[in-house]
Design an enzyme around this catalytic site. Structure first.
Site, short mmCIF file in Angstrom:
data_model
loop_
_atom_site.label_atom_id
_atom_site.label_comp_id
_atom_site.label_asym_id
_atom_site.label_seq_id
_atom_site.Cartn_x
_atom_site.Cartn_y
_atom_site.Cartn_z
N ALA A 64 0.98 -1.30 0.17
CA ALA A 64 0.12 0.17 0.00
C ALA A 64 0.86 1.23 -0.07
CB ALA A 64 -1.02 -0.03 1.31
N GLY A 109 0.54 -5.17 0.75
CA GLY A 109 -0.67 -5.17 0.11
C GLY A 109 -0.49 -5.75 -1.07
N GLU A 112 -0.77 -9.35 -0.40
CA GLU A 112 -2.15 -9.44 0.04
C GLU A 112 -3.02 -9.53 -1.07
OE1 GLU A 112 -1.88 -6.43 2.84
OE2 GLU A 112 -2.49 -7.48 4.35
N GLU A 132 4.73 -5.19 7.17
CA GLU A 132 4.06 -4.11 8.04
C GLU A 132 4.45 -3.64 9.36
OE1 GLU A 132 2.62 -6.42 6.06
OE2 GLU A 132 0.99 -5.48 4.83
N1 CO8 Z 1 4.62 3.05 -1.09
C1 CO8 Z 1 5.01 4.34 -1.55
N2 CO8 Z 1 6.09 4.28 -2.07
C2 CO8 Z 1 6.83 3.43 -2.53
C3 CO8 Z 1 6.44 2.08 -1.84
C4 CO8 Z 1 5.32 2.09 -0.80
N3 CO8 Z 1 4.87 0.74 -0.60
N4 CO8 Z 1 7.34 1.27 -2.27
C5 CO8 Z 1 8.38 1.79 -3.02
N5 CO8 Z 1 7.83 3.27 -3.03
C6 CO8 Z 1 8.68 4.26 -3.83
C7 CO8 Z 1 9.96 4.47 -3.01
O1 CO8 Z 1 9.84 5.49 -2.09
C8 CO8 Z 1 10.69 5.11 -4.15
O2 CO8 Z 1 10.20 6.42 -4.24
P1 CO8 Z 1 11.42 7.72 -4.90
O3 CO8 Z 1 11.89 7.31 -6.19
O4 CO8 Z 1 10.58 8.98 -5.01
O5 CO8 Z 1 12.28 7.68 -3.66
C9 CO8 Z 1 10.41 4.18 -5.42
O6 CO8 Z 1 9.07 3.69 -4.88
C10 CO8 Z 1 11.36 3.35 -5.49
O7 CO8 Z 1 11.47 2.62 -4.51
P2 CO8 Z 1 12.99 2.37 -3.76
O8 CO8 Z 1 14.05 3.43 -4.32
O9 CO8 Z 1 12.77 2.18 -2.09
O10 CO8 Z 1 13.60 1.00 -4.50
P3 CO8 Z 1 14.64 0.00 -4.00
O11 CO8 Z 1 14.88 -1.12 -5.08
O12 CO8 Z 1 15.90 0.46 -3.14
O13 CO8 Z 1 13.84 -1.07 -2.89
C11 CO8 Z 1 11.62 -2.02 -2.22
C12 CO8 Z 1 12.57 -1.66 -3.45
C13 CO8 Z 1 12.44 -2.99 -1.35
C14 CO8 Z 1 10.53 -2.78 -2.63
C15 CO8 Z 1 11.44 -0.80 -1.30
O14 CO8 Z 1 11.01 0.21 -2.02
C16 CO8 Z 1 10.70 -0.83 -0.18
O15 CO8 Z 1 11.00 -1.64 0.80
N6 CO8 Z 1 9.15 -0.63 -0.26
C17 CO8 Z 1 8.12 -0.61 0.72
C18 CO8 Z 1 7.80 -1.94 0.93
C19 CO8 Z 1 6.76 -1.97 2.08
O16 CO8 Z 1 7.15 -1.82 3.27
N7 CO8 Z 1 5.62 -2.46 1.69
C20 CO8 Z 1 4.64 -2.64 2.76
C21 CO8 Z 1 3.84 -1.25 2.80
S1 CO8 Z 1 2.55 -1.39 4.27
C22 CO8 Z 1 1.35 -2.27 3.27
O17 CO8 Z 1 1.35 -2.49 2.24
C23 CO8 Z 1 0.13 -2.25 4.20
C24 CO8 Z 1 -1.03 -3.05 3.39
C25 CO8 Z 1 -2.34 -2.77 4.35
C26 CO8 Z 1 -2.77 -1.45 4.49
C27 CO8 Z 1 -3.73 -1.00 5.62
C28 CO8 Z 1 -4.06 0.32 5.70
C29 CO8 Z 1 -4.53 0.72 6.87
#
Ligand code: CO8
Length: 258
Positions: A64, A109, A112, A132
């Site tokens: 998400a 997400g 999921e 998460e």
């Molecule tokens: N949300 C927003 N932006 C994101 C997300 C995300 N989940 N994942 C990646 N991005 C963005 C980064 O911020 C980055 O943006 P920018 O270029 O502006 O800096 C761009 O995408 C590229 O990402 P990275 O530079 O981080 O790329 P890497 O190759 O270094 O890393 C990863 C890739 C490992 C996938 C890394 O981006 C990461 O860890 N992302 C987050 C993963 C995460 O934690 N996901 C879970 C999110 S929580 C969730 O999904 C909860 C679901 C239920 C919600 C319920 C709501 C109440």
């Protein structure tokens, strides 16, 4: 016109691609709304199998959208979770099979969403995880429920408590995906599987999906009765008459879904 979804029809197969490359296809509320609108308009008479994937080779869906969630209060967090969970439940209950073609990160997400699909295929660079708790939240799009059903309590608890993603080979070992392919072959394999599903009687496939989903939580005798009921229903379809007639006459059959 959807901003973040690309929809392609290939005969009876529909491919829905989530395309928000700047955030690795992270799900924001606009995308959740677009998925809902797509499901409203999806003609499950014409489309017999749906494939869900993410744009690019790096991510299926990286979760998400954290930037959208960062400022939410308790009520808004509840609402965001409910919206995602509702869309995913709609996908799970579609009367056609849904294949997730997981082409990279499927985190939070994203994992999921893949789990709300009936079948998961992935590329060998895929990573599945529920990270998460590292953000101070729990899986909110029904991951605590579905992951345990798919991989069992022990592995689900490890993945959710430690938040450490698993690689494609480990996902295969624990039954989170059905098959792993080189990235360049993933979509062809997903379409080939979809085509083989589409060749079968659509009403029978829909009833088989309903049985597997609905019987899972029923006591044994109720589950067996449920299947018995739908098995009987098959004999009211033209597809059953035509499928068995064609078999007995050694002919090929083209099911009409009637
Ligand atoms: N949300 C927003 N932006 C994101 C997300 C995300 N989940 N994942 C990646 N991005 C963005 C980064 O911020 C980055 O943006 P920018 O270029 O502006 O800096 C761009 O995408 C590229 O990402 P990275 O530079 O981080 O790329 P890497 O190759 O270094 O890393 C990863 C890739 C490992 C996938 C890394 O981006 C990461 O860890 N992302 C987050 C993963 C995460 O934690 N996901 C879970 C999110 S929580 C969730 O999904 C909860 C679901 C239920 C919600 C319920 C709501 C109440």
């Amino acid at each position: 016109m959807a901003e973040f979804l690309k929809i392609e029809h290939r005969d009876a197969v529909c491919i829905c691609t989530i395309a928000a490359p700047k955030t690795l296809n992270a799900l924001n509320s606009v995308i959740l709304g677009e998925l809902n609108e797509f499901l409203d308009t999806l003609d499950t008479g014409r489309t017999r199998c749906l494939i869900v994937t993410g744009e690019g080779e790096k991510a299926f869906v990286a979760g998400a959208d954290i930037s959208e969630m960062a400022g939410l209060n308790e009520a808004e967090g509840f609402e965001f979770g409910r919206r995602g969970a509702d869309v995913f439940r709609r996908i799970e209950r579609l009367p056609i099979p849904v294949i997730a073609a997981v082409n990279g990160f499927a985190l939070g997400g994203g994992c999921e969403l893949a789990m709300a699909c009936d079948i998961r295929l992935c590329s060998d660079n895929a990573r599945f995880g529920q990270p998460e708790v590292g953000l101070g939240i729990i899986p909110g799009f029904s991951g605590t429920w579905r992951l345990a059903r798919i991989v069992g309590m022990g592995m689900a608890k490890q993945m959710i408590f430690a938040g450490k993603p698993v690689r494609a080979d480990e996902a295969l070992r624990i039954g989170l995906v059905n098959a792993v392919y080189p990235p360049s072959e993933l979509m062809d394999e997903a379409v080939a599987l979809a085509d083989s599903i589409c060749a079968n009687a659509p009403l029978a496939v829909a009833m088989a999906k309903e049985c597997i989903n609905e019987e899972y939580d029923l006591p044994a005798d109720e589950a067996i009765r449920y299947e018995n009921e739908l098995f009987g229903n098959c004999f009211a379809t033209r597809d059953q008459k035509e499928g068995m007639r064609a078999f007995l006459h050694k002919e090929k059959v083209a099911f009409e879904g009637r």
